[in-house]
Design a protein around this motif. Structure first.
Motif, PDB file in Angstrom:
ATOM      1  N   PRO A  51      54.163  95.658  78.112  1.00 26.58           N
ATOM      2  CA  PRO A  51      53.601  96.056  79.359  1.00 26.58           C
ATOM      3  C   PRO A  51      54.494  95.052  80.396  1.00 26.58           C
ATOM      4  O   PRO A  51      54.401  95.269  81.621  1.00 26.58           O
ATOM      5  N   ARG A  60      55.597 103.680  80.371  1.00 29.78           N
ATOM      6  CA  ARG A  60      54.121 103.423  80.534  1.00 29.78           C
ATOM      7  C   ARG A  60      53.282 104.479  80.383  1.00 29.78           C
ATOM      8  O   ARG A  60      52.486 104.486  79.713  1.00 29.78           O
ATOM      9  N   TYR A  67      47.450 101.026  74.690  1.00 30.50           N
ATOM     10  CA  TYR A  67      46.821  99.817  75.263  1.00 30.50           C
ATOM     11  C   TYR A  67      45.678 100.464  76.008  1.00 30.50           C
ATOM     12  O   TYR A  67      45.550 101.531  76.708  1.00 30.50           O
ATOM     13  N   GLU A  68      44.569  99.423  76.375  1.00 34.44           N
ATOM     14  CA  GLU A  68      43.546  99.739  77.239  1.00 34.44           C
ATOM     15  C   GLU A  68      43.463  98.637  78.128  1.00 34.44           C
ATOM     16  O   GLU A  68      43.524  97.246  77.612  1.00 34.44           O
ATOM     17  N   PRO A  69      43.007  98.921  79.233  1.00 37.80           N
ATOM     18  CA  PRO A  69      42.756  97.946  80.475  1.00 37.80           C
ATOM     19  C   PRO A  69      41.376  97.606  80.375  1.00 37.80           C
ATOM     20  O   PRO A  69      40.568  98.044  79.579  1.00 37.80           O
ATOM     21  N   SER A  72      39.180 101.005  83.715  1.00 36.95           N
ATOM     22  CA  SER A  72      40.446 101.989  84.060  1.00 36.95           C
ATOM     23  C   SER A  72      39.887 102.906  85.224  1.00 36.95           C
ATOM     24  O   SER A  72      38.855 102.806  85.821  1.00 36.95           O
ATOM     25  N   PRO A 166      47.326  96.448  80.904  1.00 37.73           N
ATOM     26  CA  PRO A 166      47.000  96.704  79.566  1.00 37.73           C
ATOM     27  C   PRO A 166      46.836  95.170  78.745  1.00 37.73           C
ATOM     28  O   PRO A 166      47.617  94.556  78.767  1.00 37.73           O
ATOM     29  N   GLY A 185      47.391  97.661  70.710  1.00 39.27           N
ATOM     30  CA  GLY A 185      46.524  97.492  71.483  1.00 39.27           C
ATOM     31  C   GLY A 185      45.064  97.928  71.074  1.00 39.27           C
ATOM     32  O   GLY A 185      45.059  97.603  69.810  1.00 39.27           O
ATOM     33  N   GLY A 187      43.614 100.756  72.065  1.00 38.27           N
ATOM     34  CA  GLY A 187      43.115 102.146  72.531  1.00 38.27           C
ATOM     35  C   GLY A 187      42.994 103.586  71.308  1.00 38.27           C
ATOM     36  O   GLY A 187      43.258 102.865  70.140  1.00 38.27           O
TER      37      GLY A 187
END
Lengths: 541, 315
Positions: A51, A60, A67-69, A72, A166, A185, A187
């Motif tokens: 990222p 992306r 990946y997760e933030p 969201s 992410p 990640g 995700g």
């Protein structure tokens, strides 16, 4: 190994039953997974899984499910808890982040506060530094699942900005893990294979943190997600029609009419967060004259562009902030900008150009050009603008088309404002109004720092943008942004052309529940996004 | 001059040619507007420090001859450096796509020879008749048809409407039946123009050969016509076809650039085009050098084969 695909069945038809045994022998792998597979297209290869380095939308898009933030941003632009369960403001500059417990990365390591800090701090000195360092100053770990983030200054879009970061394991920062070969990640999907220029494949992660609800199943219904890399628009459409892919991401605009007539395919469009514009080089005459710029803006045939170039998809644009952000703009505001400043009006344009050319003491016609890259739609709308200008006695305009990198190096060159050409440019913003204004109209963002190619500099606009960025009250922010927009639109450093829409086309029988995320890079969000109550199934059930 | 000496001299001649190619490759890539830095930063905020560190990373501040020397030294050790767009090695990227391009190019060459040579022989034997005329028209059409258009047409007919073959490459090993079946359309598309060329070439070579004394002698001895054509005439005619086939290597690689995009085939052509667009200089230089070397070597081989077949040309 993927399940038997339609192409395999078709091949069996080709070689006949006699050849079937042989085929199974050489094409088979380590046994079929038996789960459902969704095959979607990507128009370019995935270049980078890290990222902090991936600057292309395709990459992306592709790792958006890996990946997760912490938070969201959902389909309506609201920030929703993801890896953080709560984000609370403690004072002007400090935010407390409470992290979800019991989350593990795909490599089995636990997700804790130190991963978050390491994620933030590894952005320093990378090409995507500004994703974090626009607001980040420092972080203090309170315990394994709590941390306090200190901002460099008050920063209104903080929550939404978290959506663009992410979270990766701490090992990536210490150098023990190379994300550019092994993306890890938290995700719902984990990285499986990438065959350059051929495919990018994700498989369902076994231990994603989501427990399910009445709305969304605990696990994604789709087991394997295969992105086929198909560069040519017509080949993408053919693959969709033939059933080789289930979903075409952003098919070419000129094929939409044909696809809409196809009973097997569903086409839909969604408002997206971007616009097209003509940028004026403010340091060179006649574009240095405000009346000339306003006159040109009055000659942009926006309705015609939307209907003939984009097949009716999109909306004429008269101001920078996308209608997608309806907390910050409105139909009536756009209408006001159209009436007062930028709406198509050849009569009014002639008066403005007359007085502008007089003031500059330039005798028309003025020879100039519009610089564009090779995106077919962009070239076509630039041609319509050219024709409209050439119908007056003031201009003789030609089109200068360049391949992407040459174009980028021209429009983002430090002296872009001294060029004697107008520039056809597109811009994609995000969920916060600042993303539609600062990079393009703030004096400090003049090229080559970023993307203010006109070198527009207006102290009052700078002040309004800064104040809006540090104002937490939405109503106050909206007023500040309206004020800033009014000034920008009336100064006309650019002529706005069209707000974009995103297209999606999928096979009706194979795909259910899919809807495109409005912003670039997030298009596949609806495959599985429990935080937004979105998920997709295959086989129509 | 003995054949060995001729081959040696001819091989040594390729060294300055390849060196010239390397200078041209390096120089032309440098002439492209824009730098990798533009690509890496594109539409993002950046600071002067960040730009300077990126320039240093790509040796953009060194004098051009230093850059060339550094590059050539590495190339001689088969080290083509790292890609601009990712951290992967150029050699790995090229090696991953070389087999795909070889199989596609080989398939196209096979199509071209299997269609072109028999059609040319037939046209020469039936000179002036409807078969000859038909082959002439087909060859003209084959040369004149833009290959991307032909490719899309074949996809629409065989892939979409008849649903006989997949439109995108199957997920299968390169040398599997599935992949080879998929390759039929791109190979035909790519081979069409070359097939047309071989048709005309074979026709004129066979026509010329048929006028020779030995053919009349062979026929007078009562040899069957088929034996005369296949055993004697064709063997002598193929010398020129072999020579041209070597030159076709370059033509096919050139065509592959377009065909690989149309058929989503992950070969060298696509890698090259994208590398040019992204100013991925190390990749552009490596691929162009590889293609140039392939063409030079193919020509060398053709000259050697020719000299071996016909001693009169060893001057």
């Amino acid at each position: 190994m993927p399940p038997v695909t339609t192409s395999r069945r078709r091949l069996l038809r080709l070689v006949g039953a006699a050849g079937a045994a042989g085929v199974a022998g050489c094409a088979g792998g380590a046994g079929d997974s038996g789960g459902s597979e969704l095959v979607a297209t990507l128009a370019a290869d995935v270049k980078n899984y890290d990222p902090t380095r991936a600057n292309d939308t395709t990459s992306r898009k592709a790792f958006g499910l890996v990946y997760e933030p912490l938070l969201s941003v959902d389909f309506e632009g609201q920030a929703r808890p993801t890896l953080a369960t709560a984000v609370e403001q403690r004072d002007d500059l400090t935010w407390r982040l409470s992290l979800r417990e019991g989350v593990t990365f795909h490599d089995g390591s636990d997700f804790t506060a130190s991963d978050v800090v390491a994620t933030f701090e590894r952005y320093e000195g990378t090409p995507r530094e500004s994703d974090v360092y626009l607001w980040y100053d420092d972080a203090t770990i309170v315990d394994d699942h709590t941390l306090d983030v200190t901002l460099a200054d008050r920063y209104a879009p903080f929550r939404k900005s978290l959506g663009g970061v992410p979270i990766v394991p701490e090992a990536a920062a210490s150098g023990d893990l190379d994300l550019s070969t092994t993306p890890i990640g938290t995700g719902p999907y984990e990285f499986d294979t990438h065959e350059p220029d051929r495919l990018f494949r994700l498989t369902r992660a076994d231990d994603h943190w989501y427990d399910g609800s009445g709305e969304v199943p605990a696990r994604p219904p789709i087991e394997t997600l295969t992105f086929r890399i198909i560069v040519e628009g017509p080949s993408q459409v053919a693959a969709l029609r033939a059933g080789d892919v289930d979903l075409a991401n952003n098919p070419p605009a000129d094929s939409v009419a044909d696809l809409r007539e196809n009973d097997d395919v569903t086409v839909s469009d969604h408002l997206a967060g971007g616009f097209e514009m003509v940028v004026f080089p403010l340091a060179s005459a006649p574009f240095s004259n405000r009346e000339v710029r306003r006159g040109i803006a009055r000659l942009v045939p926006r309705e015609e562009i939307v209907s003939s170039v984009y097949g009716g998809i999109g909306r004429p644009a008269y101001a920078p902030i996308s209608p997608l952000l309806d907390d910050y703009t409105s139909e009536s505001f756009q209408a006001e900008m159209r009436e007062d400043h930028q709406g198509y009006d050849p009569e009014r344009a002639r008066e403005l150009l007359d007085s502008g050319f007089d003031a500059l003491d330039i005798s028309p016609p003025y020879e100039t050009s519009i610089v564009t890259n090779e995106t077919p739609e962009r070239v076509r709308w630039a041609q319509l603008v050219r024709d409209s200008l050439n119908r007056t006695d003031f201009f003789e305009v030609t089109i200068d088309q360049f391949e992407w990198n040459t174009y980028v190096s021209r429009v983002l060159a430090g002296d872009s404002h001294r060029s004697d050409s107008m520039m056809a440019l597109g811009w994609t913003g995000g969920w916060d109004p600042d993303t539609f204004l600062r990079n393009l109209f703030y004096s400090g963002q003049a090229t080559p720092s970023c993307c203010n190619a006109a070198h527009y500099a207006n102290d009052e606009v700078d002040r309004l943008l800064d104040e809006a960025l540090t104002t937490y009250d939405p109503a106050e922010r909206r007023a500040l942004y309206e004020d800033a927009q009014r000034r920008i639109v009336s100064d006309a450093p650019v002529a706005f052309v069209r707000f974009n829409k995103r297209l999606e086309a999928f096979r009706t029988a194979e795909v259910e529940g899919f809807h495109t995320y409005p912003l670039d890079t997030g298009e596949f969000t609806a495959i599985y996004a429990p935080w937004a109550d979105a998920y997709t199934t295959t086989g129509g059930g | 001059m003995s054949l060995r000496r001729y081959v040696l001299r001819r091989t040594l001649l390729t060294v300055p040619i390849l060196l010239g190619v390397s200078v041209l490759t390096f120089g032309l890539v440098k002439l492209l507007p824009g730098t990798p830095v533009d690509y890496v930063l594109q539409f993002q905020e950046s600071t002067p420090e960040l730009r300077a560190s990126l320039r240093a990373q790509y040796h953009l501040d060194e004098p051009i001859y230093t850059q060339y020397a550094l590059w050539l030294w590495d190339v001689l050790h088969l080290d083509f450096g790292e890609r601009v767009v990712s951290d992967r090695s150029v050699r790995a990227a090229v090696a991953a796509r070389l087999p795909e391009t070889l199989v596609l190019g080989g398939g196209a060459l096979l199509v071209a020879l299997l269609v072109g040579v028999p059609a040319g022989v037939l046209a020469a034997v039936k000179r002036g008749g409807p078969v000859d005329e038909a082959s002439r028209i087909a060859a003209l059409a084959g040369i004149a048809t833009p290959n991307f258009w032909l490719g899309l047409l074949l996809i629409l007919v065989f892939g979409v409407h008849l649903n006989l073959v997949p439109v995108i490459p199957p997920v299968a090993p390169l040398l599997s039946l599935e992949s080879l079946a998929f390759l039929a359309l791109p190979a035909v598309t790519l081979g069409t123009a070359s097939a047309a060329l071989f048709t005309r070439l074979t026709r004129s070579a066979v026509t010329e050969e048929l006028r020779r004394e030995y053919v009349r002698t062979a026929r007078a001895k009562g040899l069957p016509e088929r034996t005369v054509i296949v055993k004697h005439v064709l063997r002598n005619s193929l010398i020129s076809v072999v020579t041209v086939a070597a030159v076709q290597v370059a033509v096919l690689l050139d065509g592959a650039v377009v065909i690989e995009r149309v058929f989503s085939w992950p070969g060298l052509g696509r890698l090259l085009v994208r590398a040019i667009l992204q100013r991925d200089f190390p990749v552009v230089q490596a691929v162009v050098l590889l293609v140039a070397t392939a063409v030079v070597v193919a020509n060398l081989l053709a000259d050697v084969v020719y000299a071996w077949l016909d001693p009169r040309i060893r001057y």
